[in-house]
Design an enzyme around this catalytic site. Structure first.
Site, PDB file in Angstrom:
ATOM      1  N   ASP A 171      -3.595  10.508   2.612  1.00 22.97           N
ATOM      2  CA  ASP A 171      -4.217  10.413   3.930  1.00 22.97           C
ATOM      3  C   ASP A 171      -3.414  11.155   4.976  1.00 22.97           C
ATOM      4  OD1 ASP A 171      -2.150   8.425   3.664  1.00 22.97           O
ATOM      5  OD2 ASP A 171      -2.893   7.476   5.497  1.00 22.97           O
ATOM      6  N   GLU A 210      -1.287   5.473   3.674  1.00 25.73           N
ATOM      7  CA  GLU A 210       0.121   5.319   4.059  1.00 25.73           C
ATOM      8  C   GLU A 210       0.275   5.344   5.571  1.00 25.73           C
ATOM      9  OE1 GLU A 210       4.298   6.789   4.962  1.00 25.73           O
ATOM     10  OE2 GLU A 210       2.338   7.585   5.535  1.00 25.73           O
TER      11      GLU A 210
END
Length: 402
Positions: free
Chosen positions: A78, A171
């Site tokens: 991400d 994350e």
């Protein structure tokens, strides 16, 4: 085009911005799209790879020699919700001259703002066009890991033991390790490839918490508001003014902690604020959280219980767990040395998946990717430094069989 660069440019074409307000895992569909792409890419290299129901990608590479331990390498898919990660247009600058970089008519990455640019003179760097972030955090890490593994597999002289790789979702919103299956992963220890400039070797992170503050006001017509109206926005401003100014990110460095107002939305009737709280020291971390609670208590007495506050711990300083496994750091230092890179050991002014993973029984320090200015339009990465990180990853794997 070099494979590691080609991979990186391909990965940043996927929109994978995570969403802290989502209750799904992954929090956004784009991460699943990238995960599925990575599975197919790794399978094409002959690597046994799967993506699970939560969007975690796991790969396993059998060794060709007996190793002391099984090592893992981890990066996240991400990108930060701090800025758009859609339609990223990367700009490749070969033999960078060390001067200001004009991103577009409105924005320039200036040496006066970012003096480290002078140190990148002569390198190939990749920037944004000023309208999005770049995604080097952490798609550079993905490109580094996969390129390193591919080269190990093709090198007939390379000896290495079993290697595990994983690519995680979310994350950037603090949930990257929440559904990580340490047992299935099967490594004795791991490294996140999620650092910044060349040489970074990190095993200290912040202790981190989120804080949500909700303030209920009382809205009436301003023409008849005397002794009745309660403006929740003004209470929010008062709350924020009671936090130490010098404990904001723009005034801190090194081991100094901070709190940051990352979002505010409000009206006279209702205001919501979101903060993050960070400190390397567990004791100071608790003191900072207590300060938020005490401010809320004080203002609740003043304004008749109009404030609700919710503080949630996100992750803790991995140093507490890594200190018992310093042989992992020594291994990394040797790998750095063989790549001609001087290790720069210091605290991460942030967190990595390794923060939680270390407390889940998988010691996981962090190594550099060559990226700078993460989470915004001024983000950039050095291709030269990415290639050095790739050498470090290969060296770690090979050192375990010596």
């Amino acid at each position: 085009m070099e494979k590691i660069l080609d991979r990186f440019l391909n990965y940043v074409s996927f929109e994978t911005t995570s969403d802290e307000n989502s209750n799904t895992c992954p929090s956004t569909k784009g991460q699943v799209k990238l995960g599925n792409f990575l599975v197919e890419e790794l399978k094409s290299l002959g690597i046994d790879t799967k993506i699970d129901e939560n969007g975690y990608v796991y790969g396993s590479i059998p060794g060709n020699a007996k190793a002391k331990n099984t090592v893992g390498f981890i990066a996240h898919m991400d990108t930060s919700p701090d800025m758009s990660g859609k339609n990223i247009k990367a700009n490749i600058i070969k033999n960078y001259n060390g001067c200001d970089i004009k991103l577009n008519d409105d924005f320039t990455t200036a040496v006066s703002d970012f003096p480290f640019l002078k140190d990148l003179k002569g390198e190939t760097i990749i920037t944004t066009d000023g309208n999005t972030l770049l995604g080097a955090d952490d798609k550079s890490g993905i490109a580094i890991i996969i390129s390193a593994i591919e080269e190990l597999l093709k090198d007939k002289d390379a000896k290495y033991g079993d290697i595990k790789i994983a690519f995680t979702p979310d994350e950037e919103v603090g949930r990257g390790a929440d559904n990580f299956d340490v047992k299935k992963f099967g490594a004795d220890f791991a490294f996140t490839v999620d650092g910044g400039p060349i040489g970074e070797l990190e095993y200290e992170t912040f202790n981190a918490a989120s804080c949500k503050v909700e303030i209920q006001g009382k809205n009436v017509h301003p023409g008849s508001a005397k002794d009745v109206m309660v403006n929740s926005q003004l209470i929010a401003m008062e709350f924020n003014s009671m936090l130490p100014v010098k404990e904001r990110p723009e005034y801190t460095e090194g081991y100094e902690g901070f709190s940051l107002l990352i979002g505010i939305e409000g009206s006279v009737e209702f205001t919501k604020m979101n903060y993050i709280i960070r400190n390397h020291s567990k004791e100071k971390f608790e003191e900072m959280k207590n300060l938020f609670e005490n401010i809320a208590k004080f203002l609740n007495k003043k304004y008749d219980d109009r404030i609700k506050i919710e503080i949630k711990d996100q992750y803790y300083n991995m140093k507490e767990k890594i200190e018992d496994h310093m042989e992992i750091i020594d291994l990394a230092k040797t790998a750095f040395d063989r790549a001609g890179v001087l290790p720069k050991i210091g605290p991460v002014r942030g967190g990595t998946d390794g923060s939680k993973l270390s407390f889940m029984g998988l010691p996981t320090p962090n190594i550099f990717t060559g990226g700078y200015n993460y989470h915004g339009r001024y983000e950039l990465v050095s291709l030269d430094q990415m290639k050095k990180s790739k050498e470090v990853v290969k060296n770690i794997a090979k050192l375990l069989v010596e």
